[in-house]
Design a protein around this motif. Structure first.
Motif, PDB file in Angstrom:
ATOM      1  N   LEU A 227       0.843  -1.203   0.000  1.00  0.00           N
ATOM      2  CA  LEU A 227       0.000   0.000   0.000  1.00  0.00           C
ATOM      3  C   LEU A 227       0.877   1.250   0.000  1.00  0.00           C
TER       4      LEU A 227
ATOM      5  N   LYS B   5     -13.306   2.764 -10.788  1.00  0.00           N
ATOM      6  CA  LYS B   5     -11.859   3.032 -10.739  1.00  0.00           C
ATOM      7  C   LYS B   5     -11.125   2.251 -11.832  1.00  0.00           C
TER       8      LYS B   5
ATOM      9  N   MET C  24      -7.048  10.867 -13.824  1.00  0.00           N
ATOM     10  CA  MET C  24      -6.345  10.394 -12.621  1.00  0.00           C
ATOM     11  C   MET C  24      -6.997  10.949 -11.353  1.00  0.00           C
TER      12      MET C  24
ATOM     13  N   HIS D 121       2.000   1.639  -3.434  1.00  0.00           N
ATOM     14  CA  HIS D 121       0.871   2.103  -4.252  1.00  0.00           C
ATOM     15  C   HIS D 121       0.679   3.623  -4.085  1.00  0.00           C
TER      16      HIS D 121
ATOM     17  N   ASN E 247     -13.158   2.907   1.551  1.00  0.00           N
ATOM     18  CA  ASN E 247     -13.416   3.484   2.890  1.00  0.00           C
ATOM     19  C   ASN E 247     -14.905   3.510   3.204  1.00  0.00           C
TER      20      ASN E 247
HETATM   21  C1  HEM Z   1      -3.630   4.978 -12.122  1.00  0.00           C
HETATM   22  C2  HEM Z   1      -3.669   3.966 -11.334  1.00  0.00           C
HETATM   23  C3  HEM Z   1      -4.076   3.993  -9.868  1.00  0.00           C
HETATM   24  C4  HEM Z   1      -4.167   5.048  -8.973  1.00  0.00           C
HETATM   25  C5  HEM Z   1      -3.900   6.538  -9.215  1.00  0.00           C
HETATM   26  C6  HEM Z   1      -4.580   4.475  -7.710  1.00  0.00           C
HETATM   27  C7  HEM Z   1      -4.792   5.202  -6.533  1.00  0.00           C
HETATM   28  C8  HEM Z   1      -5.140   4.653  -5.331  1.00  0.00           C
HETATM   29  C9  HEM Z   1      -5.306   5.387  -4.091  1.00  0.00           C
HETATM   30  C10 HEM Z   1      -5.131   6.885  -3.908  1.00  0.00           C
HETATM   31  C11 HEM Z   1      -5.654   4.492  -3.130  1.00  0.00           C
HETATM   32  C12 HEM Z   1      -5.929   4.777  -1.643  1.00  0.00           C
HETATM   33  C13 HEM Z   1      -7.398   4.759  -1.357  1.00  0.00           C
HETATM   34  C14 HEM Z   1      -7.667   4.666   0.119  1.00  0.00           C
HETATM   35  O1  HEM Z   1      -7.107   3.795   0.787  1.00  0.00           O
HETATM   36  O2  HEM Z   1      -8.456   5.472   0.622  1.00  0.00           O
HETATM   37  C15 HEM Z   1      -5.705   3.194  -3.742  1.00  0.00           C
HETATM   38  C16 HEM Z   1      -6.025   2.035  -3.085  1.00  0.00           C
HETATM   39  C17 HEM Z   1      -6.126   0.811  -3.695  1.00  0.00           C
HETATM   40  N1  HEM Z   1      -5.918   0.500  -5.023  1.00  0.00           N
HETATM   41 FE1  HEM Z   1      -5.301   1.794  -6.445  1.00  0.00          FE
HETATM   42  N2  HEM Z   1      -4.733   3.114  -7.873  1.00  0.00           N
HETATM   43  C18 HEM Z   1      -4.431   2.787  -9.179  1.00  0.00           C
HETATM   44  C19 HEM Z   1      -4.463   1.546  -9.776  1.00  0.00           C
HETATM   45  C20 HEM Z   1      -4.920   0.390  -9.158  1.00  0.00           C
HETATM   46  C21 HEM Z   1      -5.096  -0.890  -9.796  1.00  0.00           C
HETATM   47  C22 HEM Z   1      -4.814  -1.196 -11.275  1.00  0.00           C
HETATM   48  C23 HEM Z   1      -5.582  -1.752  -8.842  1.00  0.00           C
HETATM   49  C24 HEM Z   1      -5.982  -3.200  -8.922  1.00  0.00           C
HETATM   50  C25 HEM Z   1      -6.315  -3.879  -9.968  1.00  0.00           C
HETATM   51  C26 HEM Z   1      -5.675  -1.017  -7.604  1.00  0.00           C
HETATM   52  C27 HEM Z   1      -6.089  -1.534  -6.397  1.00  0.00           C
HETATM   53  C28 HEM Z   1      -6.154  -0.855  -5.209  1.00  0.00           C
HETATM   54  C29 HEM Z   1      -6.541  -1.448  -3.936  1.00  0.00           C
HETATM   55  C30 HEM Z   1      -6.904  -2.910  -3.708  1.00  0.00           C
HETATM   56  C31 HEM Z   1      -6.512  -0.400  -2.974  1.00  0.00           C
HETATM   57  C32 HEM Z   1      -6.896  -0.517  -1.495  1.00  0.00           C
HETATM   58  C33 HEM Z   1      -5.684  -0.513  -0.623  1.00  0.00           C
HETATM   59  C34 HEM Z   1      -6.075  -0.601   0.826  1.00  0.00           C
HETATM   60  O3  HEM Z   1      -6.947   0.127   1.287  1.00  0.00           O
HETATM   61  O4  HEM Z   1      -5.457  -1.425   1.499  1.00  0.00           O
HETATM   62  N3  HEM Z   1      -5.275   0.288  -7.834  1.00  0.00           N
HETATM   63  N4  HEM Z   1      -5.393   3.318  -5.093  1.00  0.00           N
END
Ligand code: HEM
Length: 142
Positions: free
Chosen positions: A9, A87, A130, A12, A142
């Motif tokens: 995370l 998303k 984005m 990420h 959340n």
């Molecule tokens: C341009 C690409 C991406 C951006 C800008 C992005 C952005 C973010 C952000 C800001 C969060 C935090 C949200 C929060 O916890 O409140 C997040 C969480 C997450 N994203 Fe992404 N994401 C992207 C691509 C992806 C992809 C391709 C996947 C999966 C196929 C993914 C899966 C997840 C998951 C599972 C979380 C939850 C993490 C957690 O709470 O433990 N994301 N993402």
């Protein structure tokens, strides 16, 4: 496992910062590069290339860490609702738009002045997409 998922995370979120940071910086460098007379563009290209690289590395890390978190923490997408799928649709649209942008940048560098119009349009569009991805991520998890 918790530490691994938290580490992913972190990756990420840091990768999202790299993508957005590089993009915002390019929103200032790109238009100056396109507007500059052809013989002065060599001043801007190294900066534009470095900033683009930061954003693209960020994107790659997002696309690797996201699915890993999805499977390790949420056991796949089954329990996630509409915000998650919104998303994913926006992520796909963003990847396509970035591909178009990079293609146009390469054409512009080879001297195709018309590609500059694509660059002007694609930058803000990618920024908006984005922003939508981040909004959907917050509501999805959340
Ligand atoms: C341009 C690409 C991406 C951006 C800008 C992005 C952005 C973010 C952000 C800001 C969060 C935090 C949200 C929060 O916890 O409140 C997040 C969480 C997450 N994203 Fe992404 N994401 C992207 C691509 C992806 C992809 C391709 C996947 C999966 C196929 C993914 C899966 C997840 C998951 C599972 C979380 C939850 C993490 C957690 O709470 O433990 N994301 N993402």
């Amino acid at each position: 496992m918790n530490t691994v998922v938290n580490g992913l995370l972190f990756v990420h979120l840091f990768a999202a910062a790299m993508g957005v940071g590089g993009g915002i910086a390019m929103s200032q460098v790109g238009p100056r590069l396109v507007a500059a007379p052809a013989e002065q563009r060599d001043i801007w290209w190294p900066l534009a290339t470095a900033l683009t690289r930061i954003s693209l590395i960020g994107l790659m890390l997002l696309l690797v860490s996201g699915p890993l978190i999805l499977w390790l923490k949420f056991n796949g997408p089954a329990g996630l609702g509409g915000w998650f799928w919104a998303k994913m649709v926006l992520v796909a649209a963003g990847v396509v738009a970035i591909g178009v942008m990079e293609g146009a940048k390469a054409r512009f560098r080879r001297g195709d002045e018309g590609a500059g119009r694509v660059l002007h349009a694609a930058g803000p569009l990618i920024g908006a997409i984005m922003g939508g991805v981040i909004l959907c991520a917050v509501f999805a998890f959340n």
